[in-house]
Design an enzyme around this catalytic site. Structure first.
Site, mmCIF file in Angstrom:
data_model
loop_
_atom_site.group_PDB
_atom_site.id
_atom_site.type_symbol
_atom_site.label_atom_id
_atom_site.label_comp_id
_atom_site.label_asym_id
_atom_site.label_seq_id
_atom_site.Cartn_x
_atom_site.Cartn_y
_atom_site.Cartn_z
ATOM 1 N N SER A 1 52.326 23.382 24.448
ATOM 2 C CA SER A 1 51.659 23.703 23.636
ATOM 3 C C SER A 1 50.584 24.361 24.111
ATOM 4 C CB SER A 1 51.357 23.012 22.500
ATOM 5 O OG SER A 1 50.528 24.205 21.287
ATOM 6 N N TYR B 1 46.400 15.456 19.422
ATOM 7 C CA TYR B 1 47.646 16.286 19.492
ATOM 8 C C TYR B 1 47.851 17.230 21.386
ATOM 9 C CZ TYR B 1 51.747 19.855 19.783
ATOM 10 O OH TYR B 1 52.380 20.421 20.002
HETATM 11 P P1 NAD Z 1 61.293 18.967 15.784
HETATM 12 O O1 NAD Z 1 59.980 18.529 15.096
HETATM 13 O O2 NAD Z 1 61.830 19.610 15.229
HETATM 14 O O3 NAD Z 1 61.440 18.777 17.417
HETATM 15 C C1 NAD Z 1 60.626 16.849 17.525
HETATM 16 C C2 NAD Z 1 61.868 16.360 18.066
HETATM 17 O O4 NAD Z 1 61.557 15.662 19.039
HETATM 18 C C3 NAD Z 1 62.660 16.138 17.414
HETATM 19 O O5 NAD Z 1 64.159 16.392 17.705
HETATM 20 C C4 NAD Z 1 62.117 14.735 17.128
HETATM 21 O O6 NAD Z 1 63.635 14.015 16.465
HETATM 22 C C5 NAD Z 1 61.733 13.926 18.590
HETATM 23 N N1 NAD Z 1 61.350 13.194 18.694
HETATM 24 C C6 NAD Z 1 60.043 13.109 18.212
HETATM 25 N N2 NAD Z 1 60.219 11.829 18.167
HETATM 26 C C7 NAD Z 1 60.707 11.007 19.434
HETATM 27 C C8 NAD Z 1 61.111 10.122 19.850
HETATM 28 N N3 NAD Z 1 60.087 8.771 19.426
HETATM 29 N N4 NAD Z 1 62.211 9.440 19.924
HETATM 30 C C9 NAD Z 1 62.713 10.215 20.031
HETATM 31 N N5 NAD Z 1 62.940 11.498 19.361
HETATM 32 C C10 NAD Z 1 61.735 11.782 19.486
HETATM 33 O O7 NAD Z 1 60.171 20.335 16.318
HETATM 34 P P2 NAD Z 1 59.829 21.151 17.004
HETATM 35 O O8 NAD Z 1 59.125 22.439 16.152
HETATM 36 O O9 NAD Z 1 61.368 21.746 17.908
HETATM 37 O O10 NAD Z 1 58.997 20.397 18.191
HETATM 38 C C11 NAD Z 1 59.429 21.013 19.853
HETATM 39 C C12 NAD Z 1 58.686 20.715 20.821
HETATM 40 O O11 NAD Z 1 57.932 21.561 20.565
HETATM 41 C C13 NAD Z 1 57.151 19.616 20.857
HETATM 42 O O12 NAD Z 1 57.130 18.322 22.210
HETATM 43 C C14 NAD Z 1 56.145 20.486 19.618
HETATM 44 O O13 NAD Z 1 55.131 19.730 20.099
HETATM 45 C C15 NAD Z 1 56.591 20.889 20.634
HETATM 46 N N6 NAD Z 1 56.230 22.502 20.579
HETATM 47 C C16 NAD Z 1 56.345 23.130 19.199
HETATM 48 C C17 NAD Z 1 55.358 24.391 17.800
HETATM 49 C C18 NAD Z 1 55.772 24.690 16.845
HETATM 50 O O14 NAD Z 1 55.078 25.500 16.068
HETATM 51 N N7 NAD Z 1 57.112 24.244 15.950
HETATM 52 C C19 NAD Z 1 54.030 24.870 19.184
HETATM 53 C C20 NAD Z 1 54.333 24.259 19.815
HETATM 54 C C21 NAD Z 1 54.800 23.019 20.326
#
Ligand code: NAD
Length: 252
Positions: A150, A163
């Site tokens: 991130s 985070y």
């Molecule tokens: P999301 O919640 O749709 O995806 C996260 C995924 O991780 C989900 O499929 C969830 O089931 C899985 N997950 C979480 N904990 C888990 C566990 N204990 N066991 C198995 N699976 C688990 O959210 P997203 O926005 O698609 O996030 C994906 C990645 O991108 C993450 O690492 C997040 O930190 C990062 N990210 C997202 C953003 C944003 O703005 N959406 C920004 C920066 C970074």
């Protein structure tokens, strides 16, 4: 686990957290680029199996990445589906929204929960996958790991201090592993800013910041992040890089 295609010669990618958001976009992109994809999620098989059926060359494995036995089982199952593993995308992650000045709310439980899923899990998946990824190098292309971190791990921003600190740890781990595993395995990270996913649907303040201050005047789509990940997967040379993917917000 649902398997929708027979054994083939396509390279194989495991994408964690790929039943929703950014992970699903990465899985779609890699299938379009000719990869067989092992989808992963925490939930029951129905959602994962349905996406696997839609994508074609895909299979789904359920695992809770907070549990070490599940991490080990996931990598073994992923390598067993098509008998090889070329790419590991550590996308799964969790966030907690806590104002940075509210130190009391960032309890030890919050720290440990985020650290287990955002830092320990990706490290353990790389450790378990390393021998299979080295085999990829013997077939002619280095194995590849891409971590989804991130911008909060690069700048003093983000949903909460715990985070942001886990994502900073993931970025540094990316560089350390790039050195430790070269030349057989390349390790890079994509560091998104705000991405339009279900997780951020009600983050109105952040959405306004991206519309008004980011040079690109919008948050990223999941496909934008998948494109950055695919760029690292395509490369035979890049390693140890943290690619900030924030539409230029860090410049303003
Ligand atoms: P999301 O919640 O749709 O995806 C996260 C995924 O991780 C989900 O499929 C969830 O089931 C899985 N997950 C979480 N904990 C888990 C566990 N204990 N066991 C198995 N699976 C688990 O959210 P997203 O926005 O698609 O996030 C994906 C990645 O991108 C993450 O690492 C997040 O930190 C990062 N990210 C997202 C953003 C944003 O703005 N959406 C920004 C920066 C970074």
């Amino acid at each position: 686990m649902g398997l929708t295609q027979p054994l083939g010669a396509a390279p194989v990618a495991l994408v964690t957290g790929s039943t929703s958001g950014i992970g699903a976009a990465i899985a779609r992109r890699l299938v379009a680029d000719g990869y067989a994809v092992v989808l992963h999620g925490r939930g029951a098989a129905a959602t994962g199996d349905a996406l696997a059926a839609e994508l074609g060359l895909a299979a789904y494995v359920q695992a809770d990445l907070a549990q070490d036995a599940d991490r080990v089982r996931l990598v073994r199952a992923a390598a067993a589906v098509w008998g090889r593993l070329d790419v590991l995308i550590n996308n799964a992650g969790i966030s907690r929204v806590i104002p940075h000045a509210d130190l009391a709310a960032a309890t030890p439980e919050v720290w440990r929960e985020l650290y287990e899923v955002n830092v320990v899990a990706p490290f353990r998946l790389v450790a378990e996958a390393a021998s299979a990824l080295r085999e990829a190098a013997r077939r002619g292309r280095p194995g590849c790991v891409v971590n989804v971190s991130s911008h909060a791990g690069v700048r003093p921003k983000g949903a909460s201090i715990p985070y942001a600190a886990t994502k900073a740890a993931l970025n540094h781990m990316t560089r350390l592993l790039a050195v430790a595993l070269a030349p057989d395995i390349r390790v890079n990270a994509v560091a998104p800013g705000l991405v339009d996913t279900p997780m951020t649907a009600n983050w109105t303040e952040a959405q306004q910041i991206w519309r008004e201050r980011a040079p690109m005047r919008r948050a990223a789509s999941p496909g934008d992040i998948a494109q950055a990940v695919a760029m690292f997967v395509t490369s035979d040379y890049l390693t140890g890089e943290i690619l900030l993917s924030d539409g230029g917000l860090n410049l303003t």
